[in-house]
Scaffold this active site. Structure first.
Site: not given
Length: 135
Positions: A39, A55, A59, A107
């Site tokens: 997010g 988002e 990501e 990660e």
């Protein structure tokens, strides 16, 4: 209080596959090295649904299906006045694609809900993940 200080609006999303939820380890402050849902901030003029889709893509590389509202939460930093204040609107959604850590995610990984207790996480993550589980 400084009149220019306002909470920052953000979104996050719980993406589930095979009973596991997708988490990202944050690569930047706030909460660097803590596990969280993907997010980030809502941009000016952007709807919440568009923000959570953007988002998630930035990501994780995933494309979300229809996001469903889970809850909202305040993340207020320590101090007086507080160092930060984020209002996060949390969604859950199915997604297409294979996740790849991108943007500010250091990660990425799929986790059983029970494993979250052993991780350094952003505030309220275990509760939000439990609320986001869909049958």
């Amino acid at each position: 209080m400084n009149e220019t200080m306002r909470p920052v609006l953000g979104v996050s999303v719980a993406i589930w596959r095979g009973g596991r939820v997708l988490l990202v380890r944050r690569g930047r402050e706030p909460f660097k090295d803590h596990w969280s849902l993907p997010g980030g901030r809502v941009e000016w003029g952007e709807s919440l649904q568009d923000a959570v889709r953007r988002e998630a893509a930035e990501e994780t590389g995933l494309s979300l299906h229809t996001p469903h509202l889970v809850d909202t939460l305040d993340m207020i930093g320590a101090g007086e006045p507080p160092a930060s204040h984020f209002v996060i609107v949390v969604f859950t959604a199915d997604a297409t694609g294979e996740p790849v850590a991108g943007d500010d995610a250091a990660e990425i990984g799929w986790f059983e809900p029970e494993a979250i207790a052993a991780l350094p996480t952003t505030p309220d993550l275990a509760r939000i993940v439990a609320l986001s589980q869909r049958s």
